[in-house]
Design a protein around this motif. Sequence first.
Motif, PDB file in Angstrom:
ATOM      1  N   MET A   1       0.847  -1.191   0.000  1.00 34.72           N
ATOM      2  CA  MET A   1       0.000   0.000   0.000  1.00 34.72           C
ATOM      3  C   MET A   1       0.884   1.243   0.000  1.00 34.72           C
ATOM      4  O   MET A   1       1.883   1.311   0.703  1.00 34.72           O
ATOM      5  CB  MET A   1      -0.926  -0.011   1.221  1.00 34.72           C
ATOM      6  N   THR A   2       0.519   2.222  -0.818  1.00 36.43           N
ATOM      7  CA  THR A   2       1.318   3.429  -0.958  1.00 36.43           C
ATOM      8  C   THR A   2       1.344   4.230   0.342  1.00 36.43           C
ATOM      9  O   THR A   2       0.332   4.372   1.021  1.00 36.43           O
ATOM     10  CB  THR A   2       0.738   4.303  -2.087  1.00 36.43           C
ATOM     11  N   GLU A   3       2.522   4.757   0.690  1.00 40.30           N
ATOM     12  CA  GLU A   3       2.637   5.646   1.845  1.00 40.30           C
ATOM     13  C   GLU A   3       1.938   6.960   1.514  1.00 40.30           C
ATOM     14  O   GLU A   3       2.170   7.563   0.479  1.00 40.30           O
ATOM     15  CB  GLU A   3       4.101   5.890   2.157  1.00 40.30           C
ATOM     16  N   CYS A   4       1.071   7.407   2.417  1.00 40.93           N
ATOM     17  CA  CYS A   4       0.229   8.570   2.122  1.00 40.93           C
ATOM     18  C   CYS A   4       0.567   9.735   3.046  1.00 40.93           C
ATOM     19  O   CYS A   4       0.916   9.546   4.208  1.00 40.93           O
ATOM     20  CB  CYS A   4      -1.246   8.211   2.271  1.00 40.93           C
ATOM     21  N   ASN A   5       0.421  10.931   2.500  1.00 38.37           N
ATOM     22  CA  ASN A   5       0.671  12.152   3.256  1.00 38.37           C
ATOM     23  C   ASN A   5      -0.649  12.896   3.420  1.00 38.37           C
ATOM     24  O   ASN A   5      -1.287  13.290   2.445  1.00 38.37           O
ATOM     25  CB  ASN A   5       1.679  13.021   2.503  1.00 38.37           C
ATOM     26  N   PHE A   6      -1.064  13.099   4.667  1.00 39.07           N
ATOM     27  CA  PHE A   6      -2.326  13.773   4.946  1.00 39.07           C
ATOM     28  C   PHE A   6      -2.106  15.136   5.612  1.00 39.07           C
ATOM     29  O   PHE A   6      -2.960  15.624   6.332  1.00 39.07           O
ATOM     30  CB  PHE A   6      -3.213  12.878   5.817  1.00 39.07           C
ATOM     31  N   THR A   7      -0.971  15.722   5.331  1.00 38.81           N
ATOM     32  CA  THR A   7      -0.670  17.052   5.859  1.00 38.81           C
ATOM     33  C   THR A   7      -1.381  18.121   5.027  1.00 38.81           C
ATOM     34  O   THR A   7      -1.433  18.036   3.797  1.00 38.81           O
ATOM     35  CB  THR A   7       0.842  17.308   5.816  1.00 38.81           C
ATOM     36  N   ILE A   8      -1.934  19.122   5.706  1.00 41.33           N
ATOM     37  CA  ILE A   8      -2.493  20.305   5.046  1.00 41.33           C
ATOM     38  C   ILE A   8      -1.790  21.515   5.664  1.00 41.33           C
ATOM     39  O   ILE A   8      -1.974  21.800   6.851  1.00 41.33           O
ATOM     40  CB  ILE A   8      -4.011  20.413   5.238  1.00 41.33           C
ATOM     41  N   GLN A   9      -0.997  22.202   4.876  1.00 39.70           N
ATOM     42  CA  GLN A   9      -0.186  23.286   5.420  1.00 39.70           C
ATOM     43  C   GLN A   9      -1.030  24.460   5.922  1.00 39.70           C
ATOM     44  O   GLN A   9      -0.746  25.039   6.974  1.00 39.70           O
ATOM     45  CB  GLN A   9       0.806  23.772   4.356  1.00 39.70           C
ATOM     46  N   ASP A  10      -2.069  24.801   5.181  1.00 42.67           N
ATOM     47  CA  ASP A  10      -2.901  25.950   5.549  1.00 42.67           C
ATOM     48  C   ASP A  10      -4.359  25.529   5.492  1.00 42.67           C
ATOM     49  O   ASP A  10      -4.912  25.299   4.411  1.00 42.67           O
ATOM     50  CB  ASP A  10      -2.641  27.117   4.595  1.00 42.67           C
ATOM     51  N   THR A  11      -4.987  25.420   6.641  1.00 41.21           N
ATOM     52  CA  THR A  11      -6.383  24.966   6.719  1.00 41.21           C
ATOM     53  C   THR A  11      -7.359  26.129   6.883  1.00 41.21           C
ATOM     54  O   THR A  11      -8.548  25.913   7.110  1.00 41.21           O
ATOM     55  CB  THR A  11      -6.555  24.005   7.913  1.00 41.21           C
ATOM     56  N   SER A  12      -6.873  27.346   6.764  1.00 44.13           N
ATOM     57  CA  SER A  12      -7.709  28.503   7.086  1.00 44.13           C
ATOM     58  C   SER A  12      -8.914  28.652   6.166  1.00 44.13           C
ATOM     59  O   SER A  12      -9.904  29.284   6.537  1.00 44.13           O
ATOM     60  CB  SER A  12      -6.869  29.785   7.054  1.00 44.13           C
ATOM     61  N   SER A  13      -8.849  28.067   4.960  1.00 45.80           N
ATOM     62  CA  SER A  13      -9.977  28.178   4.026  1.00 45.80           C
ATOM     63  C   SER A  13     -11.011  27.081   4.226  1.00 45.80           C
ATOM     64  O   SER A  13     -12.070  27.104   3.602  1.00 45.80           O
ATOM     65  CB  SER A  13      -9.465  28.133   2.584  1.00 45.80           C
ATOM     66  N   ILE A  14     -10.724  26.109   5.094  1.00 47.78           N
ATOM     67  CA  ILE A  14     -11.605  24.954   5.265  1.00 47.78           C
ATOM     68  C   ILE A  14     -12.596  25.231   6.389  1.00 47.78           C
ATOM     69  O   ILE A  14     -12.221  25.324   7.565  1.00 47.78           O
ATOM     70  CB  ILE A  14     -10.804  23.671   5.558  1.00 47.78           C
ATOM     71  N   VAL A  15     -13.851  25.372   6.025  1.00 46.07           N
ATOM     72  CA  VAL A  15     -14.919  25.531   7.015  1.00 46.07           C
ATOM     73  C   VAL A  15     -15.250  24.153   7.560  1.00 46.07           C
ATOM     74  O   VAL A  15     -15.571  23.241   6.798  1.00 46.07           O
ATOM     75  CB  VAL A  15     -16.161  26.186   6.380  1.00 46.07           C
ATOM     76  N   SER A  16     -15.162  24.008   8.866  1.00 49.42           N
ATOM     77  CA  SER A  16     -15.402  22.689   9.446  1.00 49.42           C
ATOM     78  C   SER A  16     -16.846  22.544   9.950  1.00 49.42           C
ATOM     79  O   SER A  16     -17.470  23.545  10.320  1.00 49.42           O
ATOM     80  CB  SER A  16     -14.411  22.436  10.597  1.00 49.42           C
ATOM     81  N   PRO A  17     -17.352  21.312   9.920  1.00 51.77           N
ATOM     82  CA  PRO A  17     -16.691  20.107   9.428  1.00 51.77           C
ATOM     83  C   PRO A  17     -16.662  20.091   7.905  1.00 51.77           C
ATOM     84  O   PRO A  17     -17.693  20.284   7.260  1.00 51.77           O
ATOM     85  CB  PRO A  17     -17.566  18.980   9.974  1.00 51.77           C
ATOM     86  N   GLY A  18     -15.485  19.890   7.341  1.00 48.42           N
ATOM     87  CA  GLY A  18     -15.320  19.969   5.902  1.00 48.42           C
ATOM     88  C   GLY A  18     -14.800  18.681   5.301  1.00 48.42           C
ATOM     89  O   GLY A  18     -13.835  18.089   5.799  1.00 48.42           O
ATOM     90  N   LEU A  19     -15.434  18.247   4.227  1.00 52.39           N
ATOM     91  CA  LEU A  19     -14.983  17.057   3.512  1.00 52.39           C
ATOM     92  C   LEU A  19     -13.738  17.404   2.707  1.00 52.39           C
ATOM     93  O   LEU A  19     -13.728  18.386   1.947  1.00 52.39           O
ATOM     94  CB  LEU A  19     -16.091  16.560   2.585  1.00 52.39           C
ATOM     95  N   VAL A  20     -12.693  16.618   2.876  1.00 55.04           N
ATOM     96  CA  VAL A  20     -11.407  16.877   2.225  1.00 55.04           C
ATOM     97  C   VAL A  20     -11.014  15.642   1.421  1.00 55.04           C
ATOM     98  O   VAL A  20     -10.998  14.524   1.954  1.00 55.04           O
ATOM     99  CB  VAL A  20     -10.305  17.188   3.259  1.00 55.04           C
TER     100      VAL A  20
END
Length: 372
Positions: free
Chosen positions: A1-20
């Motif tokens: 299984m591929t190694e995955c990166n779930f980092t988001i550098q800037d989340t300021s535009s994401i209104v929570s709860p937000g589907l990403v």
Amino acid sequence: MTECNFTIQDTSSIVSPGLVVFRDVMNANLAEMLREAGDVTRLRPHCKTHKMGAVTKIQLELGITKHKCATFAEAEMLAEAGVKDILLGYNLVGPNIQRAVDFVKQYNDILFIATADHPAPVRELSAAMESSGQSIQILIDLDSGQHRTGIAPGEDARQLYRLLDELPGIIPGGIHLYDGQNHQTDLEERRQAVLTCWNLATALRDDLEAEELSVPRIVAGGTGSFPVYASLSDRALELSPGTNTFFDNNYGKMFPDLQYTPAARILTRVISRPTNDTLTVDLGYKACASDPDVSKRVVFPDLPDAEPILQNEEHLVLRTAQASSFTPGDELLAVPGHICPTSALHKSAYVVENEEVTDNWEVSSRDRWLTI
């Protein structure tokens, strides 16, 4: 299984709860789907997981030309995205009969297929199609043991297929074989159960072809049975993986042999720390599917001891020994237990590539009705 990166550098535009949606992870899932299928022309993936024109266009670019859906809104989304071969895997009754007529009129360059398991709506559909000068392909919906929809193999099924061949405005298109009852975690046990279902379909196909009836396709499977059907070689077989494009946590636990990673996650924020060992986040059941038990609705990879203990419309309370390390406003990524109905709860999804929010994809067929 591929190694995955779930980092988001800037989340300021994401209104929570937000589907990403993590684009690279989704791409890896699609690559694995293609690998398992062996030949892209065998694939007919279900769009219920994403419901997004943007995702459909990515699949088309990969050569996936045949698609499956469960609602007319999803069918319309697929058509507008450019799909020319659409299976509505749902039995048509009531207003959906006229909607089928309207669909084939509006999208007259598209092969449109639906399913049926009873003669009464088939006759009604035939009359509606004939009166409008249209036609539609129909698959017989075969009950392989789930007893949700479908007709049992046997003479009644053969009679229904003969009726499809006889009625004006109806073209017999083959067999629809969904085996959602096969949830065996052990792959070999699942394989044997799936092959039993497959044999029901091929026996029916052989009987019908012996009567010189055309059975051009058998659309088979779902998420768990996909690798088993993919291992088969049959001229009529079309593979219909379900959740694989986005995937989710519950299928990942149920089917550990599947090499997929949940690509769609929900960014949520802490809004309260009511006790020494609890957190409340803004992830209510308006934002994630509530059909699993509350303990299985979401998991938090960065907070593995989090135990969901209470969920309401706008709140999710978690018990965790790490509660004291959180402050209101802190963020977590949640992996949905069931992604298909979760995506329908969001108007759009934030798209992340290379740790940056790069796009916003509309969940364009989340409703039951668009224009048809």
